[in-house]
Write a protein that holds these residues in place. Structure first.
Motif, PDB file in Angstrom:
ATOM      1  N   LEU A 157       4.762  -3.709  -1.813  1.00  0.00           N
ATOM      2  CA  LEU A 157       3.966  -4.534  -2.714  1.00  0.00           C
ATOM      3  C   LEU A 157       4.783  -4.955  -3.929  1.00  0.00           C
ATOM      4  O   LEU A 157       4.706  -6.095  -4.378  1.00  0.00           O
ATOM      5  CB  LEU A 157       2.710  -3.779  -3.155  1.00  0.00           C
ATOM      6  N   MET A 198       4.148   1.553   0.986  1.00  0.00           N
ATOM      7  CA  MET A 198       3.219   0.545   0.480  1.00  0.00           C
ATOM      8  C   MET A 198       3.631   0.094  -0.913  1.00  0.00           C
ATOM      9  O   MET A 198       3.725  -1.098  -1.196  1.00  0.00           O
ATOM     10  CB  MET A 198       1.824   1.159   0.442  1.00  0.00           C
ATOM     11  N   ALA A 241      -3.381  -4.550   4.856  1.00  0.00           N
ATOM     12  CA  ALA A 241      -4.519  -5.002   4.058  1.00  0.00           C
ATOM     13  C   ALA A 241      -4.131  -5.153   2.592  1.00  0.00           C
ATOM     14  O   ALA A 241      -4.500  -6.132   1.928  1.00  0.00           O
ATOM     15  CB  ALA A 241      -5.679  -4.020   4.200  1.00  0.00           C
ATOM     16  N   ALA A 242      -3.349  -4.202   2.087  1.00  0.00           N
ATOM     17  CA  ALA A 242      -2.931  -4.273   0.684  1.00  0.00           C
ATOM     18  C   ALA A 242      -2.036  -5.483   0.452  1.00  0.00           C
ATOM     19  O   ALA A 242      -2.172  -6.191  -0.548  1.00  0.00           O
ATOM     20  CB  ALA A 242      -2.207  -2.990   0.289  1.00  0.00           C
ATOM     21  N   LEU A 271     -12.203  -1.487   0.565  1.00  0.00           N
ATOM     22  CA  LEU A 271     -12.583  -2.874   0.320  1.00  0.00           C
ATOM     23  C   LEU A 271     -11.394  -3.774   0.630  1.00  0.00           C
ATOM     24  O   LEU A 271     -10.518  -3.963  -0.205  1.00  0.00           O
ATOM     25  CB  LEU A 271     -12.991  -3.060  -1.138  1.00  0.00           C
ATOM     26  N   ALA A 272     -11.343  -4.285   1.842  1.00  0.00           N
ATOM     27  CA  ALA A 272     -10.200  -5.119   2.205  1.00  0.00           C
ATOM     28  C   ALA A 272     -10.440  -6.584   1.842  1.00  0.00           C
ATOM     29  O   ALA A 272      -9.557  -7.412   2.008  1.00  0.00           O
ATOM     30  CB  ALA A 272      -9.895  -4.981   3.686  1.00  0.00           C
ATOM     31  N   LEU A 273     -11.627  -6.900   1.306  1.00  0.00           N
ATOM     32  CA  LEU A 273     -11.979  -8.264   0.890  1.00  0.00           C
ATOM     33  C   LEU A 273     -11.643  -9.288   1.975  1.00  0.00           C
ATOM     34  O   LEU A 273     -10.946 -10.262   1.718  1.00  0.00           O
ATOM     35  CB  LEU A 273     -11.255  -8.647  -0.411  1.00  0.00           C
ATOM     36  N   THR A 274     -12.124  -9.022   3.186  1.00  0.00           N
ATOM     37  CA  THR A 274     -11.735  -9.876   4.303  1.00  0.00           C
ATOM     38  C   THR A 274     -12.231 -11.314   4.147  1.00  0.00           C
ATOM     39  O   THR A 274     -11.657 -12.224   4.722  1.00  0.00           O
ATOM     40  CB  THR A 274     -12.256  -9.298   5.628  1.00  0.00           C
ATOM     41  N   LEU A 282      -7.948  -0.899  -3.991  1.00  0.00           N
ATOM     42  CA  LEU A 282      -9.007  -1.548  -3.213  1.00  0.00           C
ATOM     43  C   LEU A 282      -8.959  -1.112  -1.751  1.00  0.00           C
ATOM     44  O   LEU A 282      -9.997  -0.839  -1.143  1.00  0.00           O
ATOM     45  CB  LEU A 282      -8.883  -3.070  -3.318  1.00  0.00           C
ATOM     46  N   VAL A 283      -7.740  -1.025  -1.199  1.00  0.00           N
ATOM     47  CA  VAL A 283      -7.616  -0.608   0.208  1.00  0.00           C
ATOM     48  C   VAL A 283      -8.118   0.826   0.377  1.00  0.00           C
ATOM     49  O   VAL A 283      -8.832   1.150   1.324  1.00  0.00           O
ATOM     50  CB  VAL A 283      -6.161  -0.742   0.689  1.00  0.00           C
ATOM     51  N   GLU A 284      -7.729   1.696  -0.585  1.00  0.00           N
ATOM     52  CA  GLU A 284      -8.181   3.090  -0.493  1.00  0.00           C
ATOM     53  C   GLU A 284      -9.699   3.187  -0.634  1.00  0.00           C
ATOM     54  O   GLU A 284     -10.328   4.081  -0.078  1.00  0.00           O
ATOM     55  CB  GLU A 284      -7.503   3.958  -1.565  1.00  0.00           C
ATOM     56  N   ALA A 327      -4.196  -3.512  -5.550  1.00  0.00           N
ATOM     57  CA  ALA A 327      -4.319  -3.713  -4.100  1.00  0.00           C
ATOM     58  C   ALA A 327      -4.467  -2.374  -3.382  1.00  0.00           C
ATOM     59  O   ALA A 327      -5.333  -2.205  -2.515  1.00  0.00           O
ATOM     60  CB  ALA A 327      -3.105  -4.473  -3.570  1.00  0.00           C
ATOM     61  N   ILE A 328      -3.620  -1.407  -3.769  1.00  0.00           N
ATOM     62  CA  ILE A 328      -3.682  -0.086  -3.128  1.00  0.00           C
ATOM     63  C   ILE A 328      -5.049   0.551  -3.382  1.00  0.00           C
ATOM     64  O   ILE A 328      -5.685   1.089  -2.479  1.00  0.00           O
ATOM     65  CB  ILE A 328      -2.549   0.820  -3.656  1.00  0.00           C
ATOM     66  N   ARG A 358      -2.063  -8.217   2.140  1.00  0.00           N
ATOM     67  CA  ARG A 358      -2.883  -9.421   2.215  1.00  0.00           C
ATOM     68  C   ARG A 358      -3.607  -9.672   0.900  1.00  0.00           C
ATOM     69  O   ARG A 358      -3.749 -10.803   0.437  1.00  0.00           O
ATOM     70  CB  ARG A 358      -3.899  -9.285   3.348  1.00  0.00           C
ATOM     71  N   LEU A 359      -4.077  -8.587   0.268  1.00  0.00           N
ATOM     72  CA  LEU A 359      -4.760  -8.722  -1.020  1.00  0.00           C
ATOM     73  C   LEU A 359      -3.836  -9.315  -2.076  1.00  0.00           C
ATOM     74  O   LEU A 359      -4.281  -9.980  -3.005  1.00  0.00           O
ATOM     75  CB  LEU A 359      -5.268  -7.361  -1.487  1.00  0.00           C
ATOM     76  N   MET A 360      -2.547  -9.035  -1.927  1.00  0.00           N
ATOM     77  CA  MET A 360      -1.588  -9.585  -2.889  1.00  0.00           C
ATOM     78  C   MET A 360      -1.262 -11.032  -2.560  1.00  0.00           C
ATOM     79  O   MET A 360      -0.583 -11.701  -3.334  1.00  0.00           O
ATOM     80  CB  MET A 360      -0.289  -8.788  -2.836  1.00  0.00           C
ATOM     81  N   MET A 409      -2.950 -10.407  -7.690  1.00  0.00           N
ATOM     82  CA  MET A 409      -3.386  -9.016  -7.700  1.00  0.00           C
ATOM     83  C   MET A 409      -2.187  -8.082  -7.846  1.00  0.00           C
ATOM     84  O   MET A 409      -1.155  -8.267  -7.221  1.00  0.00           O
ATOM     85  CB  MET A 409      -4.143  -8.700  -6.408  1.00  0.00           C
ATOM     86  N   ARG A 410      -2.326  -7.106  -8.729  1.00  0.00           N
ATOM     87  CA  ARG A 410      -1.223  -6.152  -8.926  1.00  0.00           C
ATOM     88  C   ARG A 410      -1.151  -5.175  -7.759  1.00  0.00           C
ATOM     89  O   ARG A 410      -2.176  -4.866  -7.152  1.00  0.00           O
ATOM     90  CB  ARG A 410      -1.457  -5.346 -10.200  1.00  0.00           C
ATOM     91  N   PRO A 411       0.067  -4.669  -7.467  1.00  0.00           N
ATOM     92  CA  PRO A 411       0.207  -3.708  -6.366  1.00  0.00           C
ATOM     93  C   PRO A 411      -0.746  -2.519  -6.482  1.00  0.00           C
ATOM     94  O   PRO A 411      -1.398  -2.143  -5.509  1.00  0.00           O
ATOM     95  CB  PRO A 411       1.662  -3.245  -6.488  1.00  0.00           C
TER      96      PRO A 411
END
Lengths: 290, 129
Positions: A192, A188, A226-227, B95-98, B90-92, B87-88, A229-231, B82-84
């Motif tokens: 990223l 991951m 998911a990560a 919160l995937a912010l769908t 939030l996923v953990e 992102a990690i 996608r957030l990026m 968003m920084r890596p």
């Protein structure tokens, strides 16, 4: 008397130094250390002489207690010897024989220089001393091997998670080997960071090299997706083999992402999303010629 | 009180978060933004969080909320940069912010909003005509 036994052993060694060293070297040579060519005779001589002089110093300072401070230099010397041997591919017994082959010459020297009962007592002490030192050798040998294994593990996990740039804005992540949480974390982070570095919009995660996909692996994959996608990058999962597709359906795993069976298919989708296409050069040339 | 500025750029509102978000600041931003969307009848909201190094579940939920509120007010939310590590995290946190659209940087985010506004215009224009 225990207080004087180490000085007596010292005396035995001092009196028979040349003889013991000669016999020991003979034993080492016979112990197949040289035949394989992994170690040269001069090096073996230096090692033996070094060990011998350290042993005499240790006996003087630390008596017969191998764990005492006086034995520190001898222990580190032994550790170094077993380290080099472990790295050269010696087996544990071959490494230990370096120390154990000293037993016989020492016994002989002790037997020569004392009456029977004293010799038996010295023999026992020498036996214990050499055994302890032999164990030290094995221990350091083991430690070095474990270090090698740990280093290989970390190298494998780094080697097996490369991120490849396929096109401007398209990355591929060929996964090889089983995905556990530790590896998912590395994967991951790599992915990223590469998305940031390359400014990628689409990442293809290829799982051709992943032997099994269970619910846990699927969850790890989904986290990565998911990560990403957030990026701001879309993910496509490719390389799902037939058996794996069946297992996933049986397990009720639902990957809520675009999936393709091969990396080529995924790449085609990626190009399409980027508004690009691959064309046959000949057909264009033919059209313009006409 | 400290507030995060909201800039208007054409049809979109631009928010750049340059400071560490604390909860009150986040709630103030949500209020301000809602007001501003109505005032300016914006069609897109772009939130740049490239300087945001630490997120918690509250900030994550705030982003989700802003997106939901904006959607009701007919504006698309795009979170960019968003920084890596964020992102990690939030996923953990799960919160995937769908509900939120994402893009790599402000430029790509603006392009995304522009595309959506154009397509929305196209359909609404046809409906009106």
């Amino acid at each position: 008397m225990p207080a004087s036994s180490h000085s007596e052993i010292s005396a035995i060694i001092d009196a028979n130094e040349q003889q013991i060293l000669k016999e020991w070297l003979e034993a080492l040579r016979q112990g197949a250390s040289l035949e394989t060519g992994r170690i040269k005779e001069p090096e073996l001589n230096t090692q033996a002489k070094g060990f011998f002089s350290h042993l005499r110093g240790a006996l003087r300072e630390g008596g017969l207690d191998v764990r005492s401070r006086g034995y520190e230099t001898l222990r580190s010397f032994l550790a170094e010897v077993s380290r080099t041997r472990a790295l050269k591919g010696y087996s544990p017994s071959e490494t230990a024989m370096f120390v154990f082959s000293l037993k016989r010459p020492l016994f002989d020297a002790a037997a020569k220089s004392a009456d029977a009962s004293a010799a038996a007592q010295r023999g026992w002490e020498i036996n214990q001393l050499i055994d302890e030192l032999g164990l030290q050798t094995i221990e350091s040998y083991q430690k070095v091997r474990e270090e090698v294994i740990l280093r290989q593990q970390s190298e494998i996990s780094e080697l097996s998670t490369p991120v490849v740039k396929l096109w401007d804005g398209v990355l591929a992540l060929p996964l090889i080997g089983t995905l556990d949480s530790a590896r998912t974390q590395v994967v991951m982070e790599n992915l990223l960071q590469s998305i940031v570095d390359y400014g990628a919009e689409i990442a293809v995660i290829d799982i051709t090299g992943v032997p099994t996909v269970d619910t846990l692996v699927a969850q790890h994959l989904l986290k990565t997706v998911a990560a990403a996608r957030l990026m701001g990058a879309d993910c496509i999962i490719s390389g799902i083999r037939p058996q794996i597709a069946q297992t996933m359906v049986h397990l009720g795993v639902d990957l809520d992402v675009t999936t393709k069976s091969t990396l080529a298919d995924a790449f085609a989708v990626a190009l399409q999303r980027m508004g690009r296409t691959v064309v046959d050069v000949d057909s264009i040339a033919g059209r313009t010629a006409r | 009180m400290e507030r995060i500025p909201i800039l208007k750029m054409g049809d979109a509102l631009l928010i750049t978060i340059q400071v560490d978000m604390h909860d009150r600041l986040a709630m103030a931003l949500e209020d301000d933004l809602t007001q501003k969307i109505v005032q300016s009848s914006a069609k897109g909201v772009l939130i740049d969080i490239s300087s945001l190094e630490i997120v918690d579940s509250f900030i994550g939920r705030m982003l989700d909320n802003i997106a939901a509120v904006s959607r009701i007010l007919d504006a698309q939310t795009v979170v960019v940069g968003m920084r890596p590590a964020v992102a990690i995290t939030l996923v953990e946190l799960g919160l995937a912010l769908t509900g939120v659209k994402t893009a790599l940087n402000v430029e790509k985010g603006m392009a995304l909003i522009g595309k959506q506004v154009a397509s929305a215009r196209g359909t609404s224009g046809r409906n009106a005509g």
